[in-house]
Design an enzyme around this catalytic site. Structure first.
Site, PDB file in Angstrom:
ATOM      1  N   ASP A 103      -8.292  -5.870   1.844  1.00 57.63           N
ATOM      2  CA  ASP A 103      -9.344  -6.410   2.870  1.00 57.63           C
ATOM      3  C   ASP A 103     -10.639  -5.738   2.571  1.00 57.63           C
ATOM      4  O   ASP A 103     -10.916  -5.018   1.564  1.00 57.63           O
ATOM      5  CB  ASP A 103      -8.983  -6.461   4.210  1.00 57.63           C
ATOM      6  CG  ASP A 103      -9.123  -5.175   4.866  1.00 57.63           C
ATOM      7  OD1 ASP A 103      -9.372  -3.817   4.264  1.00 57.63           O
ATOM      8  OD2 ASP A 103      -8.690  -4.665   6.106  1.00 57.63           O
ATOM      9  N   LYS A 109      -4.161 -11.751   0.251  1.00 57.38           N
ATOM     10  CA  LYS A 109      -4.339 -10.785   1.295  1.00 57.38           C
ATOM     11  C   LYS A 109      -3.538 -10.965   2.591  1.00 57.38           C
ATOM     12  O   LYS A 109      -2.731 -10.272   2.980  1.00 57.38           O
ATOM     13  CB  LYS A 109      -5.998 -10.726   1.485  1.00 57.38           C
ATOM     14  CG  LYS A 109      -6.199  -9.520   2.603  1.00 57.38           C
ATOM     15  CD  LYS A 109      -7.381  -9.683   3.164  1.00 57.38           C
ATOM     16  CE  LYS A 109      -7.639 -10.610   4.246  1.00 57.38           C
ATOM     17  NZ  LYS A 109      -9.040 -10.568   4.716  1.00 57.38           N
TER      18      LYS A 109
END
Ligand code: SF4
Length: 213
Positions: free
Chosen positions: A142, A124
């Site tokens: 996220d 991420k």
């Protein structure tokens, strides 16, 4: 949501997001890839606003990987204390600074492979760097992107890697960074974790989760 409930059509979602959040962007403040990388690590379990208050003093003292890698652990811990989990975070940002120095001559790398190989940097965080700093059409998943995608029926998974695969299969190349950034804003502003504001949501007519408790 019934398994047969159709997912929200991606073109409609993209169109809505473009109208609702044309200026969506990363909420962390940064002036270069190194600052964004450190800020993203500090933002784990912490709000972006708090990180933005902490980093100016941190970067005044330690403006680059060389300075941060050489900084005493206790001093860095103190500098990032307000972001929570400060011992782990201080260790992580000193460690990734040392790795950037040793492996990349002090320059933040611009590939997923090299970024994700840095200590404490996951997929991420690497995707955020690629999209925000290097113009790559990355799709960081996220908590907000994952939650809203699930509610819209765009994925049946809660695993970020699988969610990214599902979204990459339906969101056209060239629009994935835009999609992730804007969907994240929608998650923050409307499709909140505990109480999504479905009656106010511009996707309510196509969202399979609309109104479901
Ligand atoms: S209708 Fe409700 S659950 Fe669906 S995207 Fe909008 S706020 Fe989220």
């Amino acid at each position: 949501m019934s398994p047969r409930t159709p997912a929200a059509p991606v073109p409609i979602v993209l169109g809505f997001l473009a109208r609702a959040y044309p200026d969506a962007r990363i909420l962390l403040d940064y002036r270069n890839p190194f600052e964004l990388l450190v800020a993203t690590v500090l933002a784990a379990q912490c709000t972006d606003e708090r990180v933005n208050r902490v980093v100016p003093a941190l970067f005044r003292k330690y403006p680059d990987p060389r300075a941060l890698a050489a900084a005493p652990a206790e001093a860095v811990e103190e500098a990032v204390r307000a972001t929570g989990f400060y011992r782990n975070k201080a260790k992580a940002i000193r460690g990734l600074s040392a790795a950037i120095l040793e492996r990349h001559g002090g320059k933040v790398p611009a590939t997923m492979e090299a970024l994700a190989a840095l200590p404490g940097v996951g997929r991420k965080t690497a995707s955020i760097l690629l999209g925000a700093c290097f113009g790559v059409d990355a799709l960081p998943v996220d908590t907000h992107v994952g939650r809203v995608s699930f509610r819209l029926g765009l994925t049946a998974s809660k695993d970020p890697v699988r969610i990214e695969q599902d979204l990459s299969a339906s969101v056209p190349a060239g629009r994935r960074w835009e999609f992730a950034t804007r969907l994240g804003w929608h998650g923050r502003k409307v499709c909140a974790a505990r109480k999504p504001k479905c009656p106010l949501c511009g996707l309510s007519t196509v969202c399979p989760r609309n109104g479901v408790k």
